[in-house]
Design a protein around this motif. Structure first.
Motif, short mmCIF file in Angstrom:
data_model
loop_
_atom_site.label_atom_id
_atom_site.label_comp_id
_atom_site.label_asym_id
_atom_site.label_seq_id
_atom_site.Cartn_x
_atom_site.Cartn_y
_atom_site.Cartn_z
N SER A 126 35.08 -2.22 -16.10
CA SER A 126 33.72 -2.59 -16.58
C SER A 126 33.62 -3.51 -17.54
O SER A 126 32.71 -4.09 -17.95
CB SER A 126 32.91 -1.13 -17.28
N GLU A 127 34.68 -3.90 -18.20
CA GLU A 127 34.94 -5.13 -18.98
C GLU A 127 34.27 -6.43 -18.29
O GLU A 127 33.79 -7.41 -18.91
CB GLU A 127 36.36 -5.39 -19.44
N ARG A 171 30.33 -5.48 -17.37
CA ARG A 171 29.60 -5.09 -18.49
C ARG A 171 29.46 -6.00 -19.70
O ARG A 171 29.66 -5.47 -20.93
CB ARG A 171 29.71 -3.56 -18.85
N HIS A 172 29.90 -7.33 -19.40
CA HIS A 172 30.07 -7.90 -20.62
C HIS A 172 31.00 -7.69 -21.69
O HIS A 172 30.62 -7.81 -22.81
CB HIS A 172 28.21 -8.32 -21.23
N GLY A 173 32.10 -7.61 -21.35
CA GLY A 173 33.09 -7.16 -22.10
C GLY A 173 33.34 -8.31 -23.33
O GLY A 173 33.55 -8.15 -24.56
N THR A 198 41.61 2.63 -12.68
CA THR A 198 40.25 3.25 -12.48
C THR A 198 39.85 4.55 -13.43
O THR A 198 38.73 4.56 -13.80
CB THR A 198 40.21 4.09 -11.12
N GLU A 199 40.76 5.06 -13.82
CA GLU A 199 40.48 6.23 -14.86
C GLU A 199 40.36 5.60 -16.31
O GLU A 199 39.62 6.44 -17.00
CB GLU A 199 41.87 7.19 -14.78
N THR A 200 40.47 4.48 -16.59
CA THR A 200 40.10 4.17 -18.02
C THR A 200 38.82 3.25 -17.97
O THR A 200 37.87 2.92 -18.88
CB THR A 200 41.07 3.09 -18.42
N GLY A 201 38.48 3.08 -16.76
CA GLY A 201 37.10 2.26 -16.51
C GLY A 201 37.12 0.86 -17.07
O GLY A 201 36.16 0.43 -17.37
N VAL A 202 38.46 0.39 -17.09
CA VAL A 202 38.50 -0.76 -17.74
C VAL A 202 37.85 -1.91 -16.99
O VAL A 202 37.54 -3.25 -17.61
CB VAL A 202 40.01 -1.32 -18.23
#
Lengths: 382, 191
Positions: free
Chosen positions: B139-140, B143-145, B133-137
Motif C-alpha cells: 500500500s506504500e 496509498r501515497h507512501g 502481503t501480511e505487512t500490507g507494505v
C-alpha cells in the motif's frame, strides 16, 4: 467465517476460522456489519502488548446483528441491530455495581489491573474481536444496546470506543467555564476530546500534533487552535508562552504508548519494548499544565513501567486522572448530543477498508498514509 | 498576568464561544456529565439478572493471574497456550504476579517465540507466512507512501526506516542461518 488474524509484529492476514461457539448461557453471537481499527490496535499490531498471541482476531470497535443467543439471554433476540461497547463486563461485581464497567473483575482471568476488552490480547482476557464476520459477545444482557432507528451505522460504530473515550477524557479534566484545555494528539480520541471540552465550557482549546492533515481536522472539526510540535524547539515552552506563562488548566494525553517527539523514548518503548509506552505526550502534558491543574490520560499504555515525570507532577500539585472509558455509562448523554447536532462522529472517518484488505488497512493507519485518521473495517464488502 | 493574582484573559467571550461552537456549555453543569461522580451506584445493574454470574465451562486449564482468588466466571477462549511459548506463558502466570517486571518480560519473550513457532509451522501448510502481503507494505505504492511522508515535517519519518529492519531483519537472519546450515551439511556429506 472470515476473520483478521495476527501473525506476529507488523503482520496480519485474513483467514478462515471456526464460527465462535456459545460458551456461556449469557453469550450472544453477533454478525459484524461494521468494525474499525483503533489507534490502540496499533500497539498490538506492533507487538507492544504482552501476551498477544498469534492467531488472535483483533477489533474492539464494532456493531452488528444478533445471530444467536445463549439460553440465559433475556434482553436481546436474533435479528437485533446492536452496538457493543469495547468493555466486556458482568454488571454485578464491586466495580460494575459502581459504574466502573471498564474495571470489571469477573471477565479477565489474566490480569486484575485491567478489565475485559474484545480482541485486545490475553492481558485483557483473551477474547477474539470484531474484525471478523462473527464475534462472541459475553454478557449479552449487559453490554450491547440496540442501535436507535435514527442513528447511522457509522456514528454507531464510533460510539463503541473512540467518541466515548474522548468525551470521557474531557470529563476527567474536570473542566470549568473558561478553562484553557490542551489536547496532545489529533487522532480520533484527541479530536473527540477537543470537541467535548467545548461542551463542558472550555474557554480555549489547543491541539498539538505533528501531522499537519490531522491538525487541519482539529481546526475544522473541533474548532481548535493548533500547533505542530515539530515547528517549535520546545513545545512546552511554547505552551507557556501562549498562556501568559501560566500553563493550561487541563491537559489531555490522547496519544499513549507510541508517542513521538523524543527519539529515545519512542525507540525504547515502541521498538525495543523496554517500557510500557513512550510517555512523551504524557510528560509534555505534565509540564504544560499549570500548577494545581489536571492531567487526563486517555492514551493507552502497556502494563510495564514507563519513564513518567512524576516528580514534576508531585511538585506542581497536579491531579492525574485516567481509566479505560466505561463506554455504556456515556451513551445516553452522547445520544442526546448527536441528536441535538452537537456531535457528528462519522465526520472523522477517512477510510473504509474491506476485511479482505485488512493488512493494507493496518499499514495505512500505522504509517499514517493517505491522510488516514479513522479507518473502518467492512466485512462482506463484496 | 501569571505573576499577579489575575487569570490571563481569554481571546473570546462566552457569548462569542456560544455563537461559534455548536453545543458550547451543554455539559457545563457537572451533574450533566455521565462520569461524575466517579463511583455511582447502578440500581438496575445494567441488565444483569444475577448476583454472581454462572460459571463458563473450563475446557482446558486456563492460565490466570495469581492476584485473582479464582478463575473468573467468564473468560476468553482464543488461542490456548501451546508449544514453547505456551510453556513460558504458563510459567509466567503461575510464578509471577502482575506487579513483577519478570511476569511481563516473560510474556513479551513468549510472544516473540510464539511468532517464530507459528512462522515455522506455517511452512508445513498450504499457506506459509508471507511478510510482503501480511505487512500490507504494497500500500506504500497505492496509498501515497512517498508524498505522505516527505516534506511534511513528520516527527516519525526518521524511525520509519527502522520498521523494515524490525520486520525483515529476523527473516533475513533466519534465511542466512538456514542457508549456512544446509551448505555446511552438504559439505560434510561430500567429505
Amino acid at each position: 467465517m472470515r476473520a483478521m488474524v495476527y501473525r506476529g509484529p507488523y503482520k496480519v492476514r485474513v483467514e478462515e476460522k471456526d464460527m465462535p461457539p456459545i460458551e456461556h448461557p449469557n453469550d450472544a453471537i453477533v454478525r459484524v456489519t461494521l468494525g474499525a481499527i483503533c489507534g490502540s490496535d496499533l500497539h498490538l499490531y506492533h507487538g507492544m502488548m504482552p501476551d498477544t498471541r498469534v492467531g488472535m482476531t483483533f477489533g474492539h470497535e464494532f456493531i452488528g446483528v444478533v445471530e444467536e443467543v445463549g439460553s440465559g439471554v433475556a434482553n436481546l433476540s436474533r435479528g437485533d441491530r446492536v452496538m457493543v461497547p469495547f468493555n466486556i463486563f458482568c454488571g454485578t461485581c464491586w466495580f460494575c455495581a459502581r459504574s466502573l464497567y471498564s474495571n470489571c473483575h469477573n471477565v479477565n482471568p489474566n490480569a486484575t489491573a485491567v478489565g475485559g476488552i474484545y480482541g485486545y490480547s490475553h492481558t485483557c482476557g483473551g477474547y477474539d474481536g470484531g474484525q471478523s464476520e462473527f464475534v462472541r459477545v459475553p454478557f449479552a444482557d449487559v453490554g450491547p444496546t440496540i442501535i436507535p432507528e435514527w442513528m447511522d451505522d457509522e456514528d454507531a460504530v464510533l460510539l463503541t470506543d473512540a467518541l466515548p473515550t474522548g468525551y470521557f477524557g474531557a470529563q476527567l479534566g474536570d473542566i470549568v467555564e473558561g478553562d484553557v484545555v490542551v489536547v496532545f494528539g489529533a487522532g480520533p480520541v484527541g479530536l473527540f476530546a477537543a470537541k467535548s471540552a467545548w461542551l463542558m465550557g472550555a474557554g480555549r482549546v489547543v491541539v498539538i500534533d505533528h501531522l499537519e492533515y490531522r491538525l487541519e481536522k482539529a481546526r475544522t472539526f473541533a474548532h481548535a487552535e493548533t500547533y505542530n510540535f515539530t515547528e517549535y524547539d520546545d513545545i512546552v515552552v511554547h505552551m507557556k508562552k501562549i498562556t501568559d506563562h501560566l500553563g493550561a488548566d487541563v491537559a489531555i494525553d490522547a496519544v499513549g504508548a507510541e508517542a513521538d517527539g523524543n527519539l529515545t523514548q519512542h525507540i525504547t518503548a515502541a521498538k525495543l519494548k523496554l517500557q510500557g509506552g513512550s510517555p512523551v505526550a504524557l510528560n509534555w502534558a505534565i509540564d504544560s499544565v499549570r500548577k494545581g491543574g489536571t492531567v487526563s490520560v486517555m492514551g493507552a499504555y502497556g502494563p510495564m513501567f514507563s519513564a513518567v515525570k512524576f516528580g514534576d507532577a508531585l511538585n506542581k500539585g497536579l491531579t492525574l486522572r485516567m481509566n479505560q472509558c466505561p463506554v455504556k455509562r456515556q451513551w445516553p448523554r452522547l445520544f442526546e448530543h448527536i441528536r441535538n447536532g452537537y456531535l457528528k462522529p462519522s465526520e472523522i472517518i477517512t477510510h473504509r477498508i474491506p476485511l479482505e484488505h485488512i493488512a493494507e488497512g493496518y499499514h495505512i493507519f500505522s504509517a499514517k498514509l493517505d491522510g488516514c485518521i479513522k479507518p473502518l473495517v467492512v466485512p462482506n464488502a463484496g | 498576568m501569571t505573576y499577579t493574582s489575575d487569570k490571563p484573559p481569554l481571546p473570546e467571550t462566552t457569548e462569542q464561544l456560544r455563537a461559534r461552537i455548536p453545543g458550547w456549555g451543554a455539559d457545563l453543569d457537572p451533574k450533566d456529565r455521565p462520569s461524575v461522580p466517579k463511583l455511582r451506584w447502578q440500581e438496575d445493574r445494567t441488565g444483569a439478572h444475577w448476583d454472581f454470574p454462572e460459571r463458563q465451562p473450563e475446557r482446558w486449564p486456563r492460565e490466570r493471574s495469581i492476584e485473582h482468588a479464582f478463575l473468573t466466571p467468564v473468560f476468553g477462549t482464543s488461542c490456548p497456550p501451546r508449544g514453547v511459548s505456551g510453556a513460558l506463558r504458563r510459567f509466567s502466570y503461575r510464578r509471577f504476579s502482575e506487579g513483577r517486571a519478570a511476569h511481563w518480560l516473560l510474556l513479551l519473550a513468549a510472544d516473540r517465540v510464539d511468532a517464530w513457532e507459528n512462522h515455522l509451522r506455517s511452512f508445513a501448510t498450504a499457506r506459509p507466512d508471507n511478510p510482503i502481503t501480511e505487512t500490507g507494505v504494497l500500500s506504500e505504492f497505492s496509498r501515497h507512501g512517498f508524498s505522505s511522508r516527505f516534506g511534511k515535517k513528520r516527527a516519525d519519518a526518521g524511525h520509519h526506516l527502522l520498521d523494515p529492519v524490525i520486520v525483515a531483519g529476523p527473516w533475513v537472519l533466519a534465511g542466512g542461518l538456514a542457508y549456512s546450515g544446509v551448505r555446511a551439511a552438504l559439505r560434510r556429506r561430500r567429505r
